[in-house]
Design an enzyme around this catalytic site. Sequence first.
Site, PDB file in Angstrom:
ATOM      1  N   ASP A 122       1.065  -1.155  -0.169  1.00 38.21           N
ATOM      2  CA  ASP A 122      -0.141   0.193  -0.242  1.00 38.21           C
ATOM      3  C   ASP A 122       0.545   1.341   0.098  1.00 38.21           C
ATOM      4  O   ASP A 122       2.075   1.420   0.795  1.00 38.21           O
ATOM      5  CB  ASP A 122      -1.110   0.062   1.408  1.00 38.21           C
ATOM      6  CG  ASP A 122      -1.608   0.737   0.665  1.00 38.21           C
ATOM      7  OD1 ASP A 122      -2.699   1.123  -0.115  1.00 38.21           O
ATOM      8  OD2 ASP A 122      -2.227   1.896   2.083  1.00 38.21           O
ATOM      9  N   HIS A 125      -8.411  10.549   3.659  1.00 37.74           N
ATOM     10  CA  HIS A 125      -7.491   9.181   5.013  1.00 37.74           C
ATOM     11  C   HIS A 125      -8.236   9.352   5.773  1.00 37.74           C
ATOM     12  O   HIS A 125      -7.816  10.708   6.563  1.00 37.74           O
ATOM     13  CB  HIS A 125      -6.295   9.494   4.519  1.00 37.74           C
ATOM     14  CG  HIS A 125      -5.759   8.243   2.689  1.00 37.74           C
ATOM     15  ND1 HIS A 125      -5.359   9.455   2.280  1.00 37.74           N
ATOM     16  CD2 HIS A 125      -5.991   7.248   3.014  1.00 37.74           C
ATOM     17  CE1 HIS A 125      -5.047   8.277   1.260  1.00 37.74           C
ATOM     18  NE2 HIS A 125      -4.774   7.049   1.300  1.00 37.74           N
ATOM     19  N   SER A 176     -12.683   3.968   5.361  1.00 37.01           N
ATOM     20  CA  SER A 176     -13.301   3.988   6.737  1.00 37.01           C
ATOM     21  C   SER A 176     -14.600   5.557   6.434  1.00 37.01           C
ATOM     22  O   SER A 176     -13.451   6.735   6.310  1.00 37.01           O
ATOM     23  CB  SER A 176     -12.207   4.111   7.380  1.00 37.01           C
ATOM     24  OG  SER A 176     -12.393   3.406   7.566  1.00 37.01           O
TER      25      SER A 176
HETATM   26 ZN   LIG Z   1      -5.208   5.325   0.945  1.00 36.07          ZN
END
Ligand SMILES: [Zn+2]
Length: 302
Positions: free
Chosen positions: A78, A174, A205
Site C-alpha cells: 500500500d 484518509h 473509513s
Molecule cells: Zn490510501
Amino acid sequence: MLVSMRQMLDRAKAEKYAVAAPNTFNVETVEAAFKAASELKSPVIIDCAGVHDIELIAELTRFFDKRYPEVAVALNLDHGSTYEEAIRAIKAGFTSVMADRSTLPYEYNVTQVKEIVQAAHAVGVSVEAELGHVGMGYEYDKTRDGALTDPDEAVRFVKETDIDCLAVAVGTSHGSYKGEPRIEFDRLAAMHRKINIPLVLHGGSGTGDDNLRRAVKTGIQKVNLFTDLSNRGIGFMRNYLVDMRSDAEADAAATAGSVEPAGEFDGNAGTINLCDAFAEGAKGYKEALKHYMVLFGSAGKA
Ligand SMILES: [Zn+2]
C-alpha cells in the site's frame, strides 16, 4: 489461494462488486482478515504499507494462506513510495504493488510508475497507481477539492503507464473526516465509462455505508480500509479492559472520571491479560471488516 490482484479485481468488475483491502501490520490483523474472508467466503486483499515489516506480512500471509486454502487472497504493497520498496515487496512475495506518485507532477508520475510496471509485470505482479490525490481527513476542508482526478487525464494515464488498477480521487479522504464526506459520483461514473481497468477507492473509513454502496455500484472494485477497523478493534479491547477491571479499579477510575486502567497494572488477580486483550482487538477488526465485505457485495464470491 494467493492470486494476482488484477485477476481478482477483473472478476469484481465483471460481476459488479468490490473487494475490501484492509491495512494489516501484525499477526492479529492478517489472521483477522483471513478469518473474515473465510467466514463470508469472500475474496480479500491484504494491504500493507512500507512503514511496516513487509517481509513479516508476506510470511504471515503465506502461513494463513495454507491454513485457509479456501480464501482467495491478494497481497498488495500500500502506498509504495520508492522503486526500491516495490522491488523489496516483489521479492518478499507480494502479488501486487501500489506505486504512489500522486503528489508528483503528471509527467513524473507516469515515468516512475511505468518503470515499476515494467519490473512488476516481468514477474507477474500487478500494479496500482494513483492519479489526482486522496488527502488526509483532518484537513479535508482544505484539501478535498485540490486534486480530484480528471477523467480524461486518467484515460491518458492508464494508457501511458499500462497499470492494472487506478486509485481515483473523487472526494474521499484518509483517516477521519473533518466535516461531511462529499463524493463526486458523476466524476466516478465518467471514469467507469471511459476506463476499462478496475478502479480503487482509498479512504473508505468514515465515508458512510450509503456513499460506499453507491460508489461500488458506480464503478469501484477495491476499497481501502483502516481507521474504521482500528476503531472497532480498540472499542472491543477497551470494553474488555473495562469489563475485566476489579471493583477497586472501577471505583478509582470513576472517582478520577476516567475509563483508562492504571498504568501500573496489577494483573487483576490473573483474570485480565494481554493475550485476551489482543484477541478482543482482532475480533473487533474482523467484525468491522465483515460488515464491509457484505456491504461491497463480495461475500460468497471467493
Ligand atoms: Zn490510501
